[in-house]
Design a protein around this motif. Sequence first.
Motif, PDB file in Angstrom:
ATOM      1  N   ALA A  66      -6.040  -9.736 -10.872  1.00  0.00           N
ATOM      2  CA  ALA A  66      -5.210  -8.650 -11.397  1.00  0.00           C
ATOM      3  C   ALA A  66      -5.066  -7.557 -10.340  1.00  0.00           C
ATOM      4  O   ALA A  66      -3.974  -7.050 -10.088  1.00  0.00           O
ATOM      5  N   MET A  67      -6.190  -7.223  -9.696  1.00  0.00           N
ATOM      6  CA  MET A  67      -6.144  -6.151  -8.699  1.00  0.00           C
ATOM      7  C   MET A  67      -5.411  -6.594  -7.437  1.00  0.00           C
ATOM      8  O   MET A  67      -4.732  -5.805  -6.792  1.00  0.00           O
ATOM      9  N   PHE A  68      -5.550  -7.865  -7.089  1.00  0.00           N
ATOM     10  CA  PHE A  68      -4.807  -8.379  -5.936  1.00  0.00           C
ATOM     11  C   PHE A  68      -3.307  -8.253  -6.214  1.00  0.00           C
ATOM     12  O   PHE A  68      -2.543  -7.743  -5.388  1.00  0.00           O
ATOM     13  N   GLY A  69      -2.905  -8.680  -7.412  1.00  0.00           N
ATOM     14  CA  GLY A  69      -1.500  -8.562  -7.806  1.00  0.00           C
ATOM     15  C   GLY A  69      -1.039  -7.113  -7.770  1.00  0.00           C
ATOM     16  O   GLY A  69       0.051  -6.799  -7.278  1.00  0.00           O
ATOM     17  N   ALA A  70      -1.888  -6.218  -8.250  1.00  0.00           N
ATOM     18  CA  ALA A  70      -1.527  -4.798  -8.276  1.00  0.00           C
ATOM     19  C   ALA A  70      -1.317  -4.271  -6.859  1.00  0.00           C
ATOM     20  O   ALA A  70      -0.373  -3.529  -6.585  1.00  0.00           O
ATOM     21  N   GLY A  71      -2.191  -4.681  -5.935  1.00  0.00           N
ATOM     22  CA  GLY A  71      -2.071  -4.219  -4.551  1.00  0.00           C
ATOM     23  C   GLY A  71      -0.813  -4.746  -3.878  1.00  0.00           C
ATOM     24  O   GLY A  71      -0.152  -4.035  -3.116  1.00  0.00           O
ATOM     25  N   VAL A  72      -0.467  -5.997  -4.174  1.00  0.00           N
ATOM     26  CA  VAL A  72       0.750  -6.571  -3.580  1.00  0.00           C
ATOM     27  C   VAL A  72       1.980  -5.872  -4.167  1.00  0.00           C
ATOM     28  O   VAL A  72       2.937  -5.560  -3.451  1.00  0.00           O
ATOM     29  N   ILE A  73       1.943  -5.571  -5.449  1.00  0.00           N
ATOM     30  CA  ILE A  73       3.065  -4.851  -6.064  1.00  0.00           C
ATOM     31  C   ILE A  73       3.239  -3.482  -5.396  1.00  0.00           C
ATOM     32  O   ILE A  73       4.352  -3.073  -5.082  1.00  0.00           O
ATOM     33  N   ASN A  74       2.151  -2.800  -5.139  1.00  0.00           N
ATOM     34  CA  ASN A  74       2.199  -1.541  -4.371  1.00  0.00           C
ATOM     35  C   ASN A  74       2.978  -1.721  -3.081  1.00  0.00           C
ATOM     36  O   ASN A  74       3.788  -0.876  -2.702  1.00  0.00           O
ATOM     37  N   GLY A 115      -6.690 -15.330   0.716  1.00  0.00           N
ATOM     38  CA  GLY A 115      -7.458 -16.390   1.368  1.00  0.00           C
ATOM     39  C   GLY A 115      -8.593 -15.872   2.221  1.00  0.00           C
ATOM     40  O   GLY A 115      -9.483 -16.630   2.639  1.00  0.00           O
ATOM     41  N   GLY A 116      -8.606 -14.584   2.494  1.00  0.00           N
ATOM     42  CA  GLY A 116      -9.653 -13.995   3.326  1.00  0.00           C
ATOM     43  C   GLY A 116      -9.320 -12.534   3.532  1.00  0.00           C
ATOM     44  O   GLY A 116      -8.217 -12.092   3.202  1.00  0.00           O
ATOM     45  N   PRO A 117     -10.262 -11.767   4.061  1.00  0.00           N
ATOM     46  CA  PRO A 117      -9.982 -10.339   4.254  1.00  0.00           C
ATOM     47  C   PRO A 117      -8.915 -10.144   5.328  1.00  0.00           C
ATOM     48  O   PRO A 117      -8.802 -10.958   6.234  1.00  0.00           O
ATOM     49  N   PRO A 118      -8.126  -9.083   5.245  1.00  0.00           N
ATOM     50  CA  PRO A 118      -7.087  -8.850   6.241  1.00  0.00           C
ATOM     51  C   PRO A 118      -7.645  -8.239   7.520  1.00  0.00           C
ATOM     52  O   PRO A 118      -8.688  -7.560   7.483  1.00  0.00           O
ATOM     53  N   LEU A 119      -7.002  -8.506   8.620  1.00  0.00           N
ATOM     54  CA  LEU A 119      -7.213  -7.763   9.864  1.00  0.00           C
ATOM     55  C   LEU A 119      -8.675  -7.611  10.260  1.00  0.00           C
ATOM     56  O   LEU A 119      -9.095  -6.582  10.774  1.00  0.00           O
ATOM     57  N   PHE A 150      -2.882  -4.621  -0.195  1.00  0.00           N
ATOM     58  CA  PHE A 150      -1.713  -4.034   0.475  1.00  0.00           C
ATOM     59  C   PHE A 150      -1.617  -4.556   1.909  1.00  0.00           C
ATOM     60  O   PHE A 150      -0.549  -4.961   2.370  1.00  0.00           O
ATOM     61  N   ASP A 151      -2.742  -4.579   2.610  1.00  0.00           N
ATOM     62  CA  ASP A 151      -2.749  -5.077   3.994  1.00  0.00           C
ATOM     63  C   ASP A 151      -2.407  -6.564   4.056  1.00  0.00           C
ATOM     64  O   ASP A 151      -1.672  -7.003   4.938  1.00  0.00           O
ATOM     65  N   ILE A 152      -2.957  -7.339   3.121  1.00  0.00           N
ATOM     66  CA  ILE A 152      -2.651  -8.775   3.116  1.00  0.00           C
ATOM     67  C   ILE A 152      -1.147  -8.987   2.905  1.00  0.00           C
ATOM     68  O   ILE A 152      -0.534  -9.843   3.533  1.00  0.00           O
ATOM     69  N   ALA A 153      -0.564  -8.144   2.059  1.00  0.00           N
ATOM     70  CA  ALA A 153       0.861  -8.310   1.750  1.00  0.00           C
ATOM     71  C   ALA A 153       1.769  -7.806   2.861  1.00  0.00           C
ATOM     72  O   ALA A 153       2.962  -8.080   2.854  1.00  0.00           O
ATOM     73  N   TYR A 194      -5.861  -8.193  15.343  1.00  0.00           N
ATOM     74  CA  TYR A 194      -6.113  -7.341  14.174  1.00  0.00           C
ATOM     75  C   TYR A 194      -5.023  -6.295  13.963  1.00  0.00           C
ATOM     76  O   TYR A 194      -5.258  -5.248  13.378  1.00  0.00           O
ATOM     77  N   THR A 195      -3.839  -6.553  14.477  1.00  0.00           N
ATOM     78  CA  THR A 195      -2.723  -5.635  14.283  1.00  0.00           C
ATOM     79  C   THR A 195      -1.632  -6.354  13.487  1.00  0.00           C
ATOM     80  O   THR A 195      -1.335  -7.526  13.742  1.00  0.00           O
ATOM     81  N   LYS A 196      -1.056  -5.645  12.526  1.00  0.00           N
ATOM     82  CA  LYS A 196      -0.001  -6.253  11.709  1.00  0.00           C
ATOM     83  C   LYS A 196       1.185  -6.651  12.575  1.00  0.00           C
ATOM     84  O   LYS A 196       1.508  -5.965  13.544  1.00  0.00           O
ATOM     85  N   ASP A 197       1.844  -7.724  12.210  1.00  0.00           N
ATOM     86  CA  ASP A 197       3.048  -8.158  12.906  1.00  0.00           C
ATOM     87  C   ASP A 197       4.191  -7.198  12.560  1.00  0.00           C
ATOM     88  O   ASP A 197       4.630  -7.150  11.407  1.00  0.00           O
ATOM     89  N   PRO A 198       4.665  -6.418  13.540  1.00  0.00           N
ATOM     90  CA  PRO A 198       5.707  -5.426  13.220  1.00  0.00           C
ATOM     91  C   PRO A 198       7.026  -6.071  12.773  1.00  0.00           C
ATOM     92  O   PRO A 198       7.860  -5.406  12.176  1.00  0.00           O
ATOM     93  N   GLU A 199       7.203  -7.360  13.061  1.00  0.00           N
ATOM     94  CA  GLU A 199       8.450  -8.025  12.652  1.00  0.00           C
ATOM     95  C   GLU A 199       8.360  -8.617  11.249  1.00  0.00           C
ATOM     96  O   GLU A 199       9.365  -9.062  10.701  1.00  0.00           O
ATOM     97  N   TYR A 200       7.158  -8.645  10.668  1.00  0.00           N
ATOM     98  CA  TYR A 200       7.023  -9.333   9.382  1.00  0.00           C
ATOM     99  C   TYR A 200       7.959  -8.796   8.294  1.00  0.00           C
ATOM    100  O   TYR A 200       8.587  -9.590   7.575  1.00  0.00           O
ATOM    101  N   PRO A 201       8.103  -7.460   8.145  1.00  0.00           N
ATOM    102  CA  PRO A 201       9.021  -6.985   7.095  1.00  0.00           C
ATOM    103  C   PRO A 201      10.447  -7.505   7.293  1.00  0.00           C
ATOM    104  O   PRO A 201      11.111  -7.877   6.312  1.00  0.00           O
ATOM    105  N   ALA A 202      10.895  -7.596   8.545  1.00  0.00           N
ATOM    106  CA  ALA A 202      12.219  -8.180   8.812  1.00  0.00           C
ATOM    107  C   ALA A 202      12.217  -9.659   8.425  1.00  0.00           C
ATOM    108  O   ALA A 202      13.188 -10.167   7.852  1.00  0.00           O
TER     109      ALA A 202
END
Length: 622
Positions: free
Chosen positions: A118-126, A503-507, A533-536, A544-552
């Motif tokens: 439930a909390m994972f879903g909530a974080g992704v919705i955020n 599947g595992g902790p982010p970053l 939120f970080d996983i999403a 350990y840095t988010k892919d800046p192109e992922y949102p695109a």
Amino acid sequence: MLSTVALAFVALSTATVSVLCQTAAQAWTPRFGACPSNFSLVRMTGASGVNQSLSTGEAQYVSSRRANVLPGAFKSYLSSVQGTNVALPDYVSSILGGTNGNLPTVGIAISGETSGAAMFGAGVINALDGRNASAVKIGTGGLLQAATYISGLSGGSWIVYSLSQANFPTVQNLIFGPPYGTATPGGYGGWITDYVTLGVDNVGETTALYSAQLATEIGGKYEAGFPVTLGRRFGSRSCETFLERDHLDELLRQYHFKPCSTFTSYEQPFPIVVVDSWSPGPGIAGSYIPAANVIYEFNAYEMGSYDPTLAAFTPIEYLGTTNTSICVTGFEQADFVLGASSNIFVIYNSSASNLMNSPAWPWIEIANISYPQPGVTMDVALYPNPFYGLNHGTFVDAEEKYLSLVYGGEDGEAVPVQPLLVKARDVDLIVAVDGSADNTQLWTEGSSMVNAQIRAEIYSSAYSFPAVPTSTTQFIAQNLTLHPTFFGCDNTSSPLLVYIAKGGPPLGQTAYINNTGDTFEEPFAQAVLAQAFDIATQGIPSDYTKDPEYPACLACAVVDRVRAREGIERSGVCSSCFAKYCWNGTQVAVSTTSGAVGTSLTLSSMIAGVFALLLALGMVAV
Ligand SMILES: *[C@@H]1O[C@H](CO)[C@@H](O)[C@H](O)[C@H]1NC(C)=O
Ligand SMILES: *[C@@H]1O[C@H](CO)[C@@H](O)[C@H](O)[C@H]1NC(C)=O
Ligand SMILES: *[C@@H]1O[C@H](CO)[C@@H](O)[C@H](O)[C@H]1NC(C)=O
Ligand SMILES: *[C@@H]1O[C@H](CO)[C@@H](O)[C@H](O)[C@H]1NC(C)=O
Ligand SMILES: *[C@@H]1O[C@H](CO)[C@@H](O)[C@H](O)[C@H]1NC(C)=O
Ligand SMILES: *[C@@H]1O[C@H](CO)[C@@H](O)[C@H](O)[C@H]1NC(C)=O
Ligand SMILES: *[C@@H]1O[C@H](CO)[C@@H](O)[C@H](O)[C@H]1NC(C)=O
Ligand SMILES: *[C@@H]1O[C@H](CO)[C@@H](O)[C@H](O)[C@H]1NC(C)=O
Ligand SMILES: *[C@@H]1O[C@H](CO)[C@@H](O)[C@H](O)[C@H]1NC(C)=O
Ligand SMILES: *[C@@H]1O[C@H](CO)[C@@H](O)[C@H](O)[C@H]1NC(C)=O
């Protein structure tokens, strides 16, 4: 008549029962009345994809949402993506900008299995919410507002349903809003997380008293001639914690969403709750029911299934009704629906001795003494069967007076993708949010996707699902649960699937998100939401840095089916994104021998998850 034991509990419990739940007691009693003159108990929908039909209510909701809300919502989402300064191919901007009038149909599926899901879903919705400034800055915010459908089961159903009933607030307000009593009039009071986290003792009640209170509350339902079962116990707990308390009475009587203003103005994605039906038999790899069992959905207008073996729906307002002369109302209560979707007690195999050793025993004992019901199975949620006598030979429950409904992931599919595969819904993109607990450390290993594929093959005339690996071993070996993965990139006969798994902790962070014990308590809950939120939003991180192109890349996925329909070539950043994020269809060689389907969905991991859930729900006597 109530037995003396029950009466004793009435006396005991009135001392501590909350005012809210006293009003709930009346609301929980279904009422009988004459059916409306134009009443029809069952709506048949086509058994195959070519002739499935949506209810009038849903078709109208979706077309109004497309006309009035989605153009603006997709424009906002586009500006969020453009804010990342990654150059988008023209077709992405023109599809999202609505200039070609062909907007994508997006569905979001939020999994169950433990309160952590439930909390994972909530974080992704955020992370997908256009009202969340961090999400907008990153470039994923706004997709939630642009989605047409949102489905949930079990833990996911708490999120989906409470968001909808609370008039679609942000997740922060939904969970941590000001406590009941201090909320602004008509505002949302937040989840009563004390109830969820530590059990009833924390608010001055004991488990026994709480059980007694519930037993009292369902007396009216029993007296009205309906069986009372464990579904209620779970459900009531959900009502206490997850539903808006200002309007509790109103909410309990109506599952359907009409009174809520963001629903009447089509501002919410159309919410759907998924529930499995119980009939024993071998399931896929350690799951408890056969994959072919009917999966039911509760949506704003109807309850039923597009599965070809049934392909029928009944009006949700009149759930509990079994003929066209006497209509039942007040049966279709929110808490009972969520309770059914979360009810995992069938794993105790219904025998009294197994149940006695289960955390549900205090409740079962009280209910069994107070309300004698010879022959009634206590560990399922029983719904009078509106489909009685239908489809003999294919519909497994055609001869059953009651449908036995259980946890929506009992068949091994913890992500409620089923409603989004219905061809009549024309979903282009599914965001599958998988917070289920496949292994003993409560991480996801992809079993839900493996099993969803198996089921879609069984009912291929009605549903189509993109190709995914056939075992969890492959999911693990290819890191498909560690970052967002796109499935079905080059085969347009199914929706495109964006799989976001726990599947595992982010970053490289310390893992919080697989811990379910105190999931709902601040500040821990905030840490859990932040990891989700970080996983999403991390994409495939490097160093350990988010892919800046992922949102695109996500935006490329959102528009991809429309692109294909219009005969436009994939280009620019979308080509490299798809090369990076799409599963390429290979199964890699793995050294272990455990390559069988869904082998990791073991009884022990399931039980571990279940106990974590019970703990979180305060259902273990302490
Ligand atoms: C039945 O009639 C009522 C009132 O006239 C109307 O609101 C409702 O939509 C009708 N239902 C169906 C299934 O035609
Ligand atoms: C739907 O189509 C199937 C096969 O194409 C057919 O057998 C069935 O009768 C149709 N059902 C309806 C309700 O039209
Ligand atoms: C946005 O999401 C993040 C991560 O969950 C959270 O910390 C923040 O409070 C949210 N912001 C709003 C305005 O809801
Ligand atoms: C219709 O349903 C009501 C309520 O369940 C029941 O009391 C009544 O006997 C049923 N009528 C018929 C004709 O089956
Ligand atoms: C329930 O029965 C199945 C097989 O019928 C068995 O594998 C399982 O261990 C039983 N579960 C419990 C909790 O007794
Ligand atoms: C409920 O009570 C009956 C006796 O009235 C007993 O036979 C049955 O085993 C009990 N069931 C459970 C689940 O305790
Ligand atoms: C969560 O995962 C971490 C690292 O994988 C592990 O050490 C920890 O035991 C897990 N927590 C639970 C509750 O299983
Ligand atoms: C495309 O997907 C459909 C449905 O998932 C499947 O039946 C079909 O075999 C796939 N086609 C190819 C060429 O893979
Ligand atoms: C999976 O991720 C690990 C690091 O977590 C990396 O070493 C490995 O190469 C990845 N495997 C694949 C197939 O991408
Ligand atoms: C597909 O991906 C796997 C690992 O994820 C890799 O080993 C393989 O080379 C890729 N195949 C192609 C054709 O790109």
